[in-house]
Design a protein around this motif. Structure first.
Motif, PDB file in Angstrom:
ATOM      1  N   ALA A 138       4.922   7.986   6.234  1.00  0.00           N
ATOM      2  CA  ALA A 138       3.219   8.116   6.277  1.00  0.00           C
ATOM      3  C   ALA A 138       2.820   7.896   4.741  1.00  0.00           C
ATOM      4  CB  ALA A 138       2.880   9.625   6.557  1.00  0.00           C
ATOM      5  N   VAL A 139       1.096   7.692   4.501  1.00  0.00           N
ATOM      6  CA  VAL A 139       0.357   7.631   3.639  1.00  0.00           C
ATOM      7  C   VAL A 139      -0.708   9.134   3.681  1.00  0.00           C
ATOM      8  CG1 VAL A 139      -1.073   6.176   1.936  1.00  0.00           C
ATOM      9  CG2 VAL A 139       0.703   5.801   2.968  1.00  0.00           C
ATOM     10  N   PHE A 140      -0.659  10.014   3.178  1.00  0.00           N
ATOM     11  CA  PHE A 140      -1.414  10.699   3.049  1.00  0.00           C
ATOM     12  C   PHE A 140      -3.303  10.518   2.270  1.00  0.00           C
ATOM     13  CE2 PHE A 140       1.653  13.831   3.332  1.00  0.00           C
ATOM     14  CZ  PHE A 140       1.869  13.878   4.909  1.00  0.00           C
ATOM     15  N   ARG A 141      -4.348  10.878   3.234  1.00  0.00           N
ATOM     16  CA  ARG A 141      -5.625  10.667   2.872  1.00  0.00           C
ATOM     17  C   ARG A 141      -5.218  11.597   1.213  1.00  0.00           C
ATOM     18  NH1 ARG A 141      -6.866  10.152   8.075  1.00  0.00           N
ATOM     19  NH2 ARG A 141      -7.323   8.274   8.852  1.00  0.00           N
ATOM     20  N   PHE A 142      -4.857  12.775   1.455  1.00  0.00           N
ATOM     21  CA  PHE A 142      -5.557  14.140   0.198  1.00  0.00           C
ATOM     22  C   PHE A 142      -3.950  14.814   0.589  1.00  0.00           C
ATOM     23  CE2 PHE A 142      -7.671  14.742   4.181  1.00  0.00           C
ATOM     24  CZ  PHE A 142      -6.845  16.631   4.546  1.00  0.00           C
ATOM     25  N   ARG A 151       0.827  -1.403  -0.075  1.00  0.00           N
ATOM     26  CA  ARG A 151       0.234  -0.354  -0.028  1.00  0.00           C
ATOM     27  C   ARG A 151       0.564   1.142   0.047  1.00  0.00           C
ATOM     28  NH1 ARG A 151      -3.991   0.904   5.062  1.00  0.00           N
ATOM     29  NH2 ARG A 151      -3.600   3.163   5.016  1.00  0.00           N
ATOM     30  N   TYR A 152       1.772   1.139   0.688  1.00  0.00           N
ATOM     31  CA  TYR A 152       3.076   2.023   0.988  1.00  0.00           C
ATOM     32  C   TYR A 152       3.816   2.498  -0.868  1.00  0.00           C
ATOM     33  CZ  TYR A 152       6.665   5.280   2.035  1.00  0.00           C
ATOM     34  OH  TYR A 152       7.715   6.444   2.162  1.00  0.00           O
ATOM     35  N   GLY A 153       4.006   1.221  -1.490  1.00  0.00           N
ATOM     36  CA  GLY A 153       4.817   1.809  -2.542  1.00  0.00           C
ATOM     37  C   GLY A 153       3.643   1.981  -3.703  1.00  0.00           C
ATOM     38  N   ALA A 154       2.421   1.868  -3.332  1.00  0.00           N
ATOM     39  CA  ALA A 154       1.966   2.084  -4.298  1.00  0.00           C
ATOM     40  C   ALA A 154       0.986   3.647  -4.593  1.00  0.00           C
ATOM     41  CB  ALA A 154       0.074   1.004  -4.644  1.00  0.00           C
ATOM     42  N   ALA A 155       1.701   4.124  -2.836  1.00  0.00           N
ATOM     43  CA  ALA A 155       0.625   5.008  -2.905  1.00  0.00           C
ATOM     44  C   ALA A 155       1.962   6.450  -3.373  1.00  0.00           C
ATOM     45  CB  ALA A 155       0.734   5.529  -1.266  1.00  0.00           C
ATOM     46  N   GLN A 156       3.784   5.583  -3.656  1.00  0.00           N
ATOM     47  CA  GLN A 156       4.899   6.340  -3.950  1.00  0.00           C
ATOM     48  C   GLN A 156       4.486   7.235  -5.037  1.00  0.00           C
ATOM     49  OE1 GLN A 156       7.390   3.765  -2.985  1.00  0.00           O
ATOM     50  NE2 GLN A 156       8.024   5.392  -1.532  1.00  0.00           N
ATOM     51  N   GLY A 157       3.755   6.186  -5.989  1.00  0.00           N
ATOM     52  CA  GLY A 157       4.034   7.374  -7.064  1.00  0.00           C
ATOM     53  C   GLY A 157       3.058   8.833  -7.058  1.00  0.00           C
ATOM     54  N   THR A 158       1.731   8.579  -6.795  1.00  0.00           N
ATOM     55  CA  THR A 158       0.848   9.406  -6.079  1.00  0.00           C
ATOM     56  C   THR A 158       0.883  11.127  -5.871  1.00  0.00           C
ATOM     57  OG1 THR A 158      -0.133   8.814  -4.484  1.00  0.00           O
ATOM     58  CG2 THR A 158      -0.531   7.031  -6.399  1.00  0.00           C
ATOM     59  N   GLY A 159       2.436  10.545  -4.666  1.00  0.00           N
ATOM     60  CA  GLY A 159       2.776  12.235  -4.227  1.00  0.00           C
ATOM     61  C   GLY A 159       1.778  11.959  -3.290  1.00  0.00           C
ATOM     62  N   LEU A 160       1.298  11.320  -2.545  1.00  0.00           N
ATOM     63  CA  LEU A 160       0.580  10.661  -0.805  1.00  0.00           C
ATOM     64  C   LEU A 160       1.636  10.355   0.441  1.00  0.00           C
ATOM     65  CD1 LEU A 160      -2.941  10.144  -2.082  1.00  0.00           C
ATOM     66  CD2 LEU A 160      -2.123  12.252  -1.780  1.00  0.00           C
ATOM     67  N   THR A 161       2.808  10.193  -0.067  1.00  0.00           N
ATOM     68  CA  THR A 161       3.353   9.403   1.217  1.00  0.00           C
ATOM     69  C   THR A 161       4.592  10.391   1.224  1.00  0.00           C
ATOM     70  OG1 THR A 161       5.373   8.516  -0.835  1.00  0.00           O
ATOM     71  CG2 THR A 161       3.842   6.983  -0.166  1.00  0.00           C
ATOM     72  N   CYS A 162       5.196  10.253   2.615  1.00  0.00           N
ATOM     73  CA  CYS A 162       6.307  11.760   3.240  1.00  0.00           C
ATOM     74  C   CYS A 162       6.916  10.446   4.114  1.00  0.00           C
ATOM     75  CB  CYS A 162       5.367  12.950   4.090  1.00  0.00           C
ATOM     76  SG  CYS A 162       5.713  13.944   3.978  1.00  0.00           S
ATOM     77  N   GLN A 163       8.101  11.084   4.957  1.00  0.00           N
ATOM     78  CA  GLN A 163       9.091  10.694   5.239  1.00  0.00           C
ATOM     79  C   GLN A 163       9.796  12.092   6.336  1.00  0.00           C
ATOM     80  OE1 GLN A 163      12.757   9.461   4.028  1.00  0.00           O
ATOM     81  NE2 GLN A 163      11.797   9.136   1.756  1.00  0.00           N
ATOM     82  N   ASP A 164       9.342  13.401   5.821  1.00  0.00           N
ATOM     83  CA  ASP A 164       9.664  13.849   6.040  1.00  0.00           C
ATOM     84  C   ASP A 164       9.039  14.512   8.123  1.00  0.00           C
ATOM     85  OD1 ASP A 164      10.518  17.145   6.364  1.00  0.00           O
ATOM     86  OD2 ASP A 164       8.762  17.355   6.549  1.00  0.00           O
ATOM     87  N   LEU A 165       9.022  14.492   8.967  1.00  0.00           N
ATOM     88  CA  LEU A 165       8.989  14.817  10.615  1.00  0.00           C
ATOM     89  C   LEU A 165       7.902  15.631  10.562  1.00  0.00           C
ATOM     90  CD1 LEU A 165      11.296  13.443  12.527  1.00  0.00           C
ATOM     91  CD2 LEU A 165       9.649  11.874  12.215  1.00  0.00           C
ATOM     92  N   ASN A 166       8.125  16.616   9.824  1.00  0.00           N
ATOM     93  CA  ASN A 166       7.594  18.474  10.382  1.00  0.00           C
ATOM     94  C   ASN A 166       6.077  18.151   9.302  1.00  0.00           C
ATOM     95  OD1 ASN A 166       7.272  20.928  11.104  1.00  0.00           O
ATOM     96  ND2 ASN A 166       7.005  21.674   9.380  1.00  0.00           N
ATOM     97  N   GLU A 167       6.458  17.603   7.970  1.00  0.00           N
ATOM     98  CA  GLU A 167       4.640  17.061   7.063  1.00  0.00           C
ATOM     99  C   GLU A 167       3.991  16.397   7.857  1.00  0.00           C
ATOM    100  OE1 GLU A 167       3.675  16.658   2.648  1.00  0.00           O
ATOM    101  OE2 GLU A 167       6.139  17.280   2.980  1.00  0.00           O
ATOM    102  N   ILE A 168       4.250  15.229   8.262  1.00  0.00           N
ATOM    103  CA  ILE A 168       3.700  14.546   9.165  1.00  0.00           C
ATOM    104  C   ILE A 168       3.034  14.653  10.084  1.00  0.00           C
ATOM    105  CG2 ILE A 168       4.136  11.651  10.285  1.00  0.00           C
ATOM    106  CD1 ILE A 168       5.731  11.326   7.711  1.00  0.00           C
TER     107      ILE A 168
END
Length: 389
Positions: free
Chosen positions: A385-389, A290-307
């Motif tokens: 993280a995977v974001f909803r939007f 699920r995380y891998g599939a979301a990587q191509g959508t711009g909805l994944t993140c590893q930045d602590l502040n943004e998360i």
């Protein structure tokens, strides 16, 4: 007083926010004489907890410390130790969790409970029930990867086929296989004679078995089933027959397809552990996909502040946290902004760890939070993280 980890228990702990929270974790020795050191270890950790409080101790936290101290007189806790112990307190709340798995020593004083160890155990301990079913005996066990203990059956649960059917049982001197299938039925793919339109004594025996299984299924659901997986141990033909009629929502598709009468408890536990491990690995693989599939959508993140900001805003759908990873700093509870401590100043001894603060923030806002081992973590940041939007 002693609780098991459940989703409702974790949800309850998420409400502990805004007051001083005390968290104590410790491994426990099970065997004599090593287990005699458990209370000594607990006293040492309790002293560390008191030292962390220091001058911040008020009337409420002092009362909490008295509850911690009172556990030293709990004979049931020390005489029958498990793998670990977690004790948490906040305000008027006090919880004691007896853990099947060992946990590292840890004491925390913070504005929220330290949940990472409980969360990880709830996801990995593989708690299950095992229903051992033969014509002659019904047994129920409960356990996990470390132990398997037999459960005393409610009086409404039939102990065997004869008890379930009484005088309505087809006499033993009638022809047909005790297991419930004739040779002809087995050659026909397991279909019983009455299902194929036939009749006779074997069909009556098959009907007996179905009625027996229905009685067992109904009584187990009513008196024993909980929100944990149920594994069936029975011969292959009985596996199929029981599943065809069972209404138990916890029954797993995979079972121990062997004669349980020939297996000791240790062997049964080993088979169940293999099933639960495969189940956990499949679940974890699904999350990583699920995380891998979301990587191509711009909805994944590893930045602590943004998360952090996303967790507070309810944008985080999935949060992966590396087990044992510590990132010194604080998360603003209103905005989610992360303030990292310089390495030379940072110390997680006082609970000021960003990852531990992100977990309850994300959970409270509906995220799925999973604590994973370092070798599985898909990022180097210790969080993803995977974001909803």
């Amino acid at each position: 007083m002693h609780k098991h980890i459940s989703q409702s228990a974790l949800t309850d702990l998420l409400k502990w926010e805004g007051q001083t929270c005390l968290s104590l974790y410790m491994p426990m020795e099970r065997s004599f004489p090593d287990r005699e050191q458990n209370p000594v270890r607990y006293k040492n950790l309790l002293r560390q907890l008191s030292e962390q409080l220091g001058d911040d101790a008020n009337a409420q936290t002092r009362q909490s410390l008295q509850q911690f101290e009172a556990l030293l007189n709990d004979a049931s806790l020390w005489n029958k130790p498990r793998g670990g112990l977690a004790v948490l307190a906040s305000g008027n709340e006090f919880r004691v969790f007896v853990l099947q798995q060992s946990v590292p020593e840890q004491v925390r004083v913070d504005r929220q409970p330290y949940l990472q160890p409980l969360l990880r155990i709830s996801q990995t301990d593989g708690h299950f029930q095992l229903l051992s079913l033969t014509r002659d005996k019904v047994r129920l066990f409960e356990g996990n990867q470390d132990s398997l203990e037999e459960v005393e059956l409610h009086e409404a649960v039939p102990r065997n086929l004869e008890q379930a059917l009484g005088t309505e049982l087809t006499p033993k001197d009638q022809s047909g296989q005790p297991g419930g299938h004739s040779n002809a039925a087995e050659k026909a793919g397991g279909m019983t004679m009455h299902e194929a339109g036939g009749g006779g004594k074997q069909a009556e025996i098959d009907i007996d078995r179905e009625r027996y299984f229905r009685a067992v299924d109904k009584s187990i659901i009513e008196h024993h089933s909980r929100s944990i997986p149920l594994i069936l141990a029975a011969l292959p033909r009985n596996q199929a027959a029981f599943r065809a009629l069972s209404h138990n929502q916890q029954l797993l598709a995979e079972g121990v397809a062997l004669d349980p009468a020939l297996l000791d408890v240790a062997t049964l536990r080993q088979h169940c552990d293999e099933i639960m491990t495969r189940r956990y690995n499949a679940w974890l693989d699904g999350l990583l996909e699920r995380y891998g599939a979301a990587q191509g959508t711009g909805l994944t993140c590893q930045d602590l502040n943004e998360i952090g900001q996303g967790a507070v805003a309810g944008r985080v759908s999935l949060l992966l946290v590396e087990s044992g990873r510590k990132v010194p700093g604080v998360v603003n509870s209103n905005t989610g902004a992360v303030d990292l401590y310089p390495a030379e100043e940072g110390s997680t001894d006082n609970g000021a760890d960003v990852l531990d603060q992100l977990i309850p923030q994300a959970l409270r806002n509906g995220a799925e939070v999973v604590v994973v081992s370092p070798g599985v973590m898909p990022t180097e940041a210790g969080v993803a993280a995977v974001f909803r939007f």
